[in-house]
Design a protein around this motif. Structure first.
Motif, PDB file in Angstrom:
ATOM      1  N   MET A   1       0.823  -1.208   0.000  1.00  0.00           N
ATOM      2  CA  MET A   1       0.000   0.000   0.000  1.00  0.00           C
ATOM      3  C   MET A   1       0.865   1.269   0.000  1.00  0.00           C
ATOM      4  N   GLU A   2       2.002   1.216   0.685  1.00  0.00           N
ATOM      5  CA  GLU A   2       2.907   2.375   0.712  1.00  0.00           C
ATOM      6  C   GLU A   2       3.446   2.674  -0.690  1.00  0.00           C
ATOM      7  N   LYS A   3       3.708   1.594  -1.446  1.00  0.00           N
ATOM      8  CA  LYS A   3       4.204   1.766  -2.815  1.00  0.00           C
ATOM      9  C   LYS A   3       3.139   2.434  -3.682  1.00  0.00           C
ATOM     10  N   LEU A   4       1.877   2.050  -3.479  1.00  0.00           N
ATOM     11  CA  LEU A   4       0.762   2.648  -4.222  1.00  0.00           C
ATOM     12  C   LEU A   4       0.648   4.141  -3.929  1.00  0.00           C
ATOM     13  N   THR A   5       0.695   4.507  -2.671  1.00  0.00           N
ATOM     14  CA  THR A   5       0.569   5.924  -2.295  1.00  0.00           C
ATOM     15  C   THR A   5       1.748   6.748  -2.809  1.00  0.00           C
ATOM     16  N   ALA A   6       2.947   6.156  -2.758  1.00  0.00           N
ATOM     17  CA  ALA A   6       4.139   6.871  -3.250  1.00  0.00           C
ATOM     18  C   ALA A   6       4.045   7.097  -4.756  1.00  0.00           C
ATOM     19  N   THR A   7       3.592   6.066  -5.491  1.00  0.00           N
ATOM     20  CA  THR A   7       3.441   6.181  -6.943  1.00  0.00           C
ATOM     21  C   THR A   7       2.371   7.208  -7.288  1.00  0.00           C
ATOM     22  N   ALA A   8       1.267   7.197  -6.544  1.00  0.00           N
ATOM     23  CA  ALA A   8       0.181   8.154  -6.785  1.00  0.00           C
ATOM     24  C   ALA A   8       0.663   9.580  -6.577  1.00  0.00           C
ATOM     25  N   ARG A   9       1.492   9.799  -5.561  1.00  0.00           N
ATOM     26  CA  ARG A   9       2.019  11.152  -5.306  1.00  0.00           C
ATOM     27  C   ARG A   9       2.912  11.622  -6.454  1.00  0.00           C
ATOM     28  N   SER A  91      -8.104  22.826 -25.013  1.00  0.00           N
ATOM     29  CA  SER A  91      -7.248  23.062 -23.845  1.00  0.00           C
ATOM     30  C   SER A  91      -8.062  23.081 -22.561  1.00  0.00           C
ATOM     31  N   PHE A  92      -9.247  23.705 -22.624  1.00  0.00           N
ATOM     32  CA  PHE A  92     -10.117  23.784 -21.441  1.00  0.00           C
ATOM     33  C   PHE A  92     -10.588  22.385 -21.020  1.00  0.00           C
ATOM     34  N   VAL A  93     -10.985  21.573 -22.005  1.00  0.00           N
ATOM     35  CA  VAL A  93     -11.420  20.201 -21.696  1.00  0.00           C
ATOM     36  C   VAL A  93     -10.248  19.393 -21.161  1.00  0.00           C
ATOM     37  N   ALA A  94      -9.054  19.621 -21.709  1.00  0.00           N
ATOM     38  CA  ALA A  94      -7.864  18.920 -21.225  1.00  0.00           C
ATOM     39  C   ALA A  94      -7.558  19.302 -19.773  1.00  0.00           C
ATOM     40  N   ILE A  95      -7.788  20.570 -19.435  1.00  0.00           N
ATOM     41  CA  ILE A  95      -7.609  21.011 -18.041  1.00  0.00           C
ATOM     42  C   ILE A  95      -8.572  20.263 -17.125  1.00  0.00           C
ATOM     43  N   LEU A  96      -9.816  20.090 -17.577  1.00  0.00           N
ATOM     44  CA  LEU A  96     -10.802  19.329 -16.805  1.00  0.00           C
ATOM     45  C   LEU A  96     -10.373  17.870 -16.663  1.00  0.00           C
ATOM     46  N   CYS A  97      -9.768  17.324 -17.721  1.00  0.00           N
ATOM     47  CA  CYS A  97      -9.258  15.939 -17.677  1.00  0.00           C
ATOM     48  C   CYS A  97      -8.179  15.796 -16.604  1.00  0.00           C
ATOM     49  N   VAL A  98      -7.243  16.730 -16.593  1.00  0.00           N
ATOM     50  CA  VAL A  98      -6.157  16.698 -15.611  1.00  0.00           C
ATOM     51  C   VAL A  98      -6.717  16.835 -14.196  1.00  0.00           C
ATOM     52  N   LYS A  99      -7.682  17.735 -14.038  1.00  0.00           N
ATOM     53  CA  LYS A  99      -8.320  17.921 -12.734  1.00  0.00           C
ATOM     54  C   LYS A  99      -8.990  16.632 -12.272  1.00  0.00           C
ATOM     55  N   THR A 100      -9.624  15.927 -13.202  1.00  0.00           N
ATOM     56  CA  THR A 100     -10.299  14.665 -12.883  1.00  0.00           C
ATOM     57  C   THR A 100      -9.297  13.586 -12.510  1.00  0.00           C
ATOM     58  N   VAL A 101      -8.185  13.528 -13.245  1.00  0.00           N
ATOM     59  CA  VAL A 101      -7.138  12.550 -12.924  1.00  0.00           C
ATOM     60  C   VAL A 101      -6.592  12.792 -11.517  1.00  0.00           C
ATOM     61  N   ARG A 102      -6.385  14.052 -11.178  1.00  0.00           N
ATOM     62  CA  ARG A 102      -5.876  14.376  -9.833  1.00  0.00           C
ATOM     63  C   ARG A 102      -6.909  14.035  -8.755  1.00  0.00           C
ATOM     64  N   ALA A 103      -8.196  14.148  -9.114  1.00  0.00           N
ATOM     65  CA  ALA A 103      -9.248  13.748  -8.176  1.00  0.00           C
ATOM     66  C   ALA A 103      -9.248  12.226  -7.984  1.00  0.00           C
ATOM     67  N   ILE A 104      -8.857  11.485  -9.025  1.00  0.00           N
ATOM     68  CA  ILE A 104      -8.731  10.021  -8.917  1.00  0.00           C
ATOM     69  C   ILE A 104      -7.542   9.653  -8.038  1.00  0.00           C
ATOM     70  N   LEU A 105      -6.465  10.412  -8.197  1.00  0.00           N
ATOM     71  CA  LEU A 105      -5.236  10.117  -7.444  1.00  0.00           C
ATOM     72  C   LEU A 105      -5.344  10.510  -5.968  1.00  0.00           C
ATOM     73  N   ALA A 106      -6.233  11.465  -5.644  1.00  0.00           N
ATOM     74  CA  ALA A 106      -6.345  11.961  -4.267  1.00  0.00           C
ATOM     75  C   ALA A 106      -6.613  10.859  -3.250  1.00  0.00           C
ATOM     76  N   PRO A 107      -7.641  10.000  -3.439  1.00  0.00           N
ATOM     77  CA  PRO A 107      -7.836   8.915  -2.467  1.00  0.00           C
ATOM     78  C   PRO A 107      -6.740   7.854  -2.514  1.00  0.00           C
ATOM     79  N   MET A 108      -6.125   7.703  -3.702  1.00  0.00           N
ATOM     80  CA  MET A 108      -5.037   6.720  -3.814  1.00  0.00           C
ATOM     81  C   MET A 108      -3.823   7.162  -3.009  1.00  0.00           C
ATOM     82  N   LYS A 109      -3.604   8.482  -2.942  1.00  0.00           N
ATOM     83  CA  LYS A 109      -2.487   8.989  -2.134  1.00  0.00           C
ATOM     84  C   LYS A 109      -2.706   8.711  -0.652  1.00  0.00           C
ATOM     85  N   GLU A 110      -3.969   8.506  -0.285  1.00  0.00           N
ATOM     86  CA  GLU A 110      -4.303   8.200   1.110  1.00  0.00           C
ATOM     87  C   GLU A 110      -4.463   6.693   1.341  1.00  0.00           C
TER      88      GLU A 110
END
Length: 203
Positions: A1-9, A91-110
């Motif tokens: 699990m630590e490896k998962l959180t480190a990779t997500a960060r 570009s605007f839609v791509a920004i939303l994509c990046v924001k969504t990816v970071r929202a996916i990574l947020a719980p994974m970092k925890e």
């Protein structure tokens, strides 16, 4: 699990940089559109707005056009403004994509890979990926067709050796693959979320 959180960060840092770059691209497109609008409204000289490129590109092929055959500045300005507007939307839609990816990574970092937000955001990412793929195809088609019209390819290319010029804008179905993968991942993570819930209830 630590490896998962480190990779997500680490991945989150990469997407944070991508977010900044996409925002710069978006603002650049808006600035270009504003320059054109100001130039048209205040009737500024052409050289204050931009210049006409004498190079016509089709993929790796570059054609250098003689000065007397270069299209009018106003026509090229309209073409480039439309392309800038579409690029801004992408570009605007791509920004939303990046924001969504970071929202996916947020719980994974925890250390919570099967959090409800992951499957929901993966589904959202699938729809955004579909939109950006279709917009990219539209941008390519408009760029090709407007270039053919403004440059008047018939007058440039037709001769005793070339009798006809066709411009075909094809739709690439491969843009549907990535959204399909995200939808599939959303289903997998949703199933994992249900298993996690059952496991917690059993305990």
């Amino acid at each position: 699990m630590e490896k998962l959180t480190a990779t997500a960060r680490k991945i989150d840092v990469v997407f944070k940089i991508a977010d900044v770059m996409l925002k710069i691209a978006f603002v650049t497109c808006l600035v270009c559109i504003c320059i054109v609008l100001v130039g048209v409204v205040f009737d500024l000289p052409d050289e204050m707005i931009g210049s006409v490129d004498q190079i016509l590109e089709f993929g790796p092929l570059r054609l250098h056009i003689a000065e007397e055959y270069v299209p009018e500045f106003g026509t090229m300005l309209l073409q480039n403004t439309v392309i800038c507007a579409l690029a801004a939307v992408i570009s605007f839609v791509a920004i939303l994509c990046v924001k969504t990816v970071r929202a996916i990574l947020a719980p994974m970092k925890e250390g919570k890979p099967f959090d409800r937000a992951v499957s929901q955001n993966l589904r959202k990412l699938g729809w955004l990926g579909l939109i950006i793929g279709l917009m990219g195809q539209t941008l390519e088609a408009i760029s090709l067709l407007t270039a053919a019209l403004t440059m008047k390819l018939e007058t440039l290319l037709i001769s005793e050796k070339i009798t006809h010029v066709d411009v075909n804008a094809d739709f690439d179905l491969s843009v549907l693959i990535i959204p399909a993968v995200f939808f599939l991942l959303a289903y997998v993570f949703r199933y994992g979320e249900e298993l996690q819930t059952l496991s917690d209830e059993t305990v």
